[in-house]
Design a protein around this motif. Structure first.
Motif, short mmCIF file in Angstrom:
data_model
loop_
_atom_site.label_atom_id
_atom_site.label_comp_id
_atom_site.label_asym_id
_atom_site.label_seq_id
_atom_site.Cartn_x
_atom_site.Cartn_y
_atom_site.Cartn_z
N UNK A 88 1.63 25.89 22.49
CA UNK A 88 2.11 26.16 21.12
C UNK A 88 3.51 26.76 21.15
N UNK A 89 3.72 27.69 22.06
CA UNK A 89 5.04 28.31 22.19
C UNK A 89 6.08 27.28 22.61
N UNK A 90 5.72 26.41 23.54
CA UNK A 90 6.65 25.37 23.98
C UNK A 90 7.03 24.46 22.82
N UNK A 91 6.06 24.12 21.98
CA UNK A 91 6.33 23.28 20.82
C UNK A 91 7.33 23.95 19.87
N UNK A 92 7.13 25.23 19.64
CA UNK A 92 8.05 25.98 18.77
C UNK A 92 9.45 26.01 19.39
N UNK A 93 9.51 26.31 20.68
CA UNK A 93 10.81 26.37 21.36
C UNK A 93 11.51 25.01 21.36
N UNK A 111 6.45 37.06 23.79
CA UNK A 111 6.51 36.53 22.43
C UNK A 111 7.46 37.35 21.57
N UNK A 112 7.40 38.67 21.70
CA UNK A 112 8.30 39.54 20.93
C UNK A 112 9.76 39.22 21.27
N UNK A 130 -1.80 28.88 24.01
CA UNK A 130 -0.66 29.69 23.60
C UNK A 130 0.63 29.12 24.19
N UNK A 131 0.61 28.84 25.49
CA UNK A 131 1.80 28.30 26.16
C UNK A 131 2.26 26.99 25.56
N UNK A 142 10.64 30.67 12.72
CA UNK A 142 10.26 32.09 12.82
C UNK A 142 8.86 32.34 12.27
N UNK A 143 8.52 31.67 11.19
CA UNK A 143 7.18 31.83 10.60
C UNK A 143 6.10 31.30 11.53
N UNK A 144 6.41 30.27 12.28
CA UNK A 144 5.42 29.68 13.19
C UNK A 144 5.04 30.64 14.31
N UNK A 145 5.95 31.51 14.70
CA UNK A 145 5.62 32.51 15.72
C UNK A 145 4.47 33.40 15.25
N UNK A 146 4.41 33.66 13.94
CA UNK A 146 3.38 34.54 13.39
C UNK A 146 1.98 33.95 13.55
N UNK A 147 1.89 32.63 13.67
CA UNK A 147 0.59 31.97 13.81
C UNK A 147 0.05 32.04 15.24
N UNK A 148 0.90 32.43 16.17
CA UNK A 148 0.47 32.48 17.57
C UNK A 148 -0.36 33.73 17.83
N UNK A 149 -1.38 33.57 18.64
CA UNK A 149 -2.21 34.69 19.07
C UNK A 149 -2.10 34.73 20.60
N UNK A 150 -1.14 35.53 21.10
CA UNK A 150 -0.92 35.51 22.54
C UNK A 150 -1.97 36.34 23.29
#
Length: 167
Positions: free
Chosen positions: A46-51, A109-110, A43-44, A93-101
């Protein structure tokens, strides 16, 4: 003498069964903890990649805006680019929806999503200000940008607290 042996055998079987149960529970606990750690790490990352992608998109946008201010590009060229920019932010924004935190990371995440949404709104208003020269759009854009930064700082704080709790 045979009766004590049967009791000893039963006691031995019970002890072995309890031992197997304890070892199984310990293995399951460590396996579950390891899986949770792996999910958290994934998760971390994936989130870093999005950011990182969001940061790159924003850097490019503000670079184009600077070029407009320096008259290296025309207003029309800038406005043509903005369609791509808005689409890129919407894709993020759509990529955040794919994350399962993991549950402890859900609040952060919110906040990251909220920050990105406000960034998008701010950029849209900034673009509208450039298009129309209506200063109210610029003022609102600046306010939303500030809110976006505040949400991102809160998201990072929440993320780091959850990360420290899980370690």
């Amino acid at each position: 003498m045979k009766k004590p042996k049967k009791k000893d055998n039963k006691a031995t079987y019970v002890a072995v069964g309890v031992g197997i149960l304890i070892v199984s529970v310990v293995i399951f606990y460590y396996y579950s903890a390891d899986q949770a750690r792996n999910r958290g790490e994934y998760f971390g990352n994936s989130l870093k990649s999005i950011q990182d992608d969001l940061k790159q998109t924003q850097t490019e946008f503000y670079s184009k805006k600077k070029m407009l201010e320096e008259e290296s590009i025309t207003k029309e060229e800038f406005l043509e680019y903005t369609d791509t920019h808005i689409q890129n932010i919407q894709d993020v924004l759509k990529r955040y929806n794919d994350l399962v935190p993991p549950q402890s990371f859900a609040p952060s995440l919110k906040l990251f999503v909220l920050s990105t949404q406000k960034q998008l709104e701010s950029d849209q208003l900034l673009i509208e200000w450039i298009r129309t020269n209506d200063t109210s759009n610029k003022v609102r854009s600046d306010l939303l940008l500030q809110e976006s930064f505040e949400n991102e700082i809160a998201a990072l704080d929440s993320f780091n607290k959850a990360k420290n709790r899980s370690n």
